[in-house]
Design an enzyme around this catalytic site. Structure first.
Site, PDB file in Angstrom:
ATOM      1  N   SER A   1       0.797  -1.226   0.000  1.00 55.71           N
ATOM      2  CA  SER A   1       0.000   0.000   0.000  1.00 55.71           C
ATOM      3  C   SER A   1       0.829   1.275   0.000  1.00 55.71           C
ATOM      4  O   SER A   1       0.394   2.286  -0.530  1.00 55.71           O
ATOM      5  CB  SER A   1      -0.983   0.009   1.170  1.00 55.71           C
TER       6      SER A   1
ATOM      7  N   LYS B   1     -12.054   0.453  -2.082  1.00 59.80           N
ATOM      8  CA  LYS B   1     -11.025   1.084  -2.917  1.00 59.80           C
ATOM      9  C   LYS B   1     -11.468   1.074  -4.381  1.00 59.80           C
ATOM     10  O   LYS B   1     -12.303   1.871  -4.748  1.00 59.80           O
ATOM     11  CB  LYS B   1      -9.678   0.423  -2.648  1.00 59.80           C
TER      12      LYS B   1
ATOM     13  N   HIS C   1      -5.239  -3.492  -2.971  1.00 56.84           N
ATOM     14  CA  HIS C   1      -4.843  -2.552  -4.029  1.00 56.84           C
ATOM     15  C   HIS C   1      -4.688  -3.237  -5.388  1.00 56.84           C
ATOM     16  O   HIS C   1      -4.221  -2.612  -6.341  1.00 56.84           O
ATOM     17  CB  HIS C   1      -3.533  -1.858  -3.655  1.00 56.84           C
TER      18      HIS C   1
HETATM   19  C1  LIG Z   1      -7.024  -0.380   2.929  1.00 61.61           C
HETATM   20  C2  LIG Z   1      -6.425  -1.691   3.219  1.00 61.61           C
HETATM   21  C3  LIG Z   1      -7.059  -2.606   4.060  1.00 61.61           C
HETATM   22  C4  LIG Z   1      -8.286  -2.237   4.838  1.00 61.61           C
HETATM   23  O1  LIG Z   1      -9.405  -2.199   4.034  1.00 61.61           O
HETATM   24  P1  LIG Z   1     -10.654  -1.302   4.470  1.00 61.61           P
HETATM   25  O2  LIG Z   1     -11.789  -1.875   3.721  1.00 61.61           O
HETATM   26  O3  LIG Z   1     -10.313   0.096   4.129  1.00 61.61           O
HETATM   27  O4  LIG Z   1     -10.816  -1.486   5.960  1.00 61.61           O
HETATM   28  C5  LIG Z   1      -6.506  -3.853   4.198  1.00 61.61           C
HETATM   29  N1  LIG Z   1      -5.363  -4.191   3.564  1.00 61.61           N
HETATM   30  C6  LIG Z   1      -4.716  -3.324   2.774  1.00 61.61           C
HETATM   31  C7  LIG Z   1      -3.449  -3.756   2.097  1.00 61.61           C
HETATM   32  C8  LIG Z   1      -5.211  -2.047   2.596  1.00 61.61           C
HETATM   33  O5  LIG Z   1      -4.557  -1.172   1.850  1.00 61.61           O
END
Ligand SMILES: *Cc1c(COP(=O)(O)O)cnc(C)c1O
Length: 399
Positions: free
Chosen positions: A183, A243, A211
């Site tokens: 991330s 996302k 991602h």
């Molecule tokens: C954003 C993210 C999460 C958490 O997901 P949410 O739905 O925002 O709680 C988990 N793992 C990674 C790698 C992330 O970037």
């Protein structure tokens, strides 16, 4: 009632410490929907910090899907999924996601943080061993700690280090856990190597595709498709719906038997209210767009190349990333903040990422691109960066 003095002193000390270190975080409040341009403090800013990679968060078709879904199913789920909060909409979404990925079963979770907590706490216990990439998302690290299993972090993307650790473990059940796309760095995990090691050492591979889903691979099916592997090559994958999908929620995809056990044990899936059914219905529409609108991924890839070429020509230090996450390494937290503020003065919003989110000395700008950016948007960012380059680019020895 007044705050007990020990707590009042503690709270003040936390804020004072963070402030002194330049690490205090604040809400930056939006007055518009998420998008390539957002309204903040009365100004429109060109936005390069969301994870709305496909530009779906404010998509007109998703807005009307949600309106219709609320009319059909109401607002809240009203109960946890295993009591009386599970709706047909949840089944429909889980089936559509399973069909998209070519897996046996999908379980829904409240969000990605809860899904990761649930997977690791639910699967692993005291006699088990978890091996995680050092740069994995905080939710995976927290899940590993919550599991009570022996918990080790291997050097980032370093399969030799992982192999040595797997070799030494006495545990019979082993989990290897990695982000698919990291991330804060944007690089892609060495999936074929991880799979080979997991197989040799009879470990279960868990991949967090937060991602990657929607962004990489055919129809956005993520890292597995990106590397041309079989749909069932990775036993367990976690995806978020907040996302690239532009909505909210998360899911775990894998074999029926494993997920059936997980459903019984994952506390963050049991002791929590089910996802609003209207969001599940909206996500069905989002999935259709993720699958069908390949142009979004192609356009993103063009933007990534345009941005990288421009920044490299100006002398900035980039990382080995081909994804829409494009960090610019700046070293100190102060420098990252200074560049981010100078961009804000030019009506461009880029987040400065500082320790403890990234290791000390590797503070950076984390630029993210979305499919709703245009070539002209990227050029505007490049123009602004060019003005700042003489003062801030060309750092030696940032790491
Ligand atoms: C954003 C993210 C999460 C958490 O997901 P949410 O739905 O925002 O709680 C988990 N793992 C990674 C790698 C992330 O970037």
């Amino acid at each position: 009632m007044s705050l007990p003095s020990a707590w009042a002193q503690w709270a003040d000390a936390v804020i004072a410490e963070r402030t002194a270190a330049g690490l205090l975080r604040r809400y930056q409040t939006l007055a518009s929907p998420q998008g390539a341009r957002v309204l903040r403090d009365g100004r429109w800013l060109l936005n390069f910090c969301s994870n709305d990679y496909l530009g779906l968060a404010a998509d007109a078709r998703l807005r009307s899907a949600l309106q219709q879904a609320v009319a059909d199913t109401g607002v809240g789920a009203g109960a946890s999924a295993l009591v009386c909060g599970h709706h047909h909409a949840h089944d429909a979404l889980a089936e559509a996601l399973a069909d998209w990925l070519g897996v046996e079963l999908v379980l829904l979770f409240g969000n990605g943080y809860l899904a990761n907590l649930g997977v690791l706490q639910g699967l692993a216990g005291r006699d088990d061993a978890i091996f995680q990439d050092r740069l994995n998302h905080a939710s995976l690290l927290d899940g590993g700690l919550a599991s009570g299993a022996a918990h080790q972090r291997y050097r980032h993307a370093d399969v030799d280090d992982l192999q040595a650790r797997l070799h030494r473990t006495p545990a019979r059940r082993r989990l290897v856990v990695s982000d698919g796309v990291f991330s804060m760095d944007g690089d892609i995990a060495p999936l074929p190597d991880l799979l080979r090691l997991a197989q040799t050492h009879e470990a279960l591979l868990v991949l967090d595709e937060a991602h990657a889903f929607g962004v990489l691979g055919e129809q956005g099916r993520g890292s597995v498709s990106h590397f041309g592997l079989a749909a069932d090559a990775v036993p367990l994958r976690v995806g978020t719906l907040g996302k690239a999908f532009g909505v909210y929620g998360a899911f775990v995809a894998g074999p029926r038997a494993l997920l059936a056990a997980l459903q019984q044990l994952a506390r963050p899936g049991i002791y929590t209210t089910a996802l609003p059914p209207a969001l599940a219905m909206t996500t069905l529409t989002a999935l259709q767009l993720v699958r069908d609108e390949d142009w979004r991924r192609q356009h993103l890839q063009n933007l990534v190349q345009r941005l990288r070429a421009g920044l490299l020509a100006q002398g900035w230090t980039l990382m080995a990333s081909d994804t829409p996450i494009q960090p610019v390494l700046l070293g100190s937290a102060e420098r990252a903040l200074a560049v981010s503020q100078a961009l804000a003065e030019r009506a461009i919003w880029v987040a400065a990422i500082r320790p403890p989110t990234v290791p000390a000395g590797t503070a950076r700008l984390r630029l993210t691109l979305t499919a709703t950016h245009t070539d002209a948007d990227v050029d505007a960012l490049l123009d602004a960066m060019a003005q700042l380059a003489p003062a801030h680019a060309c750092l030696e020895d940032v790491a």
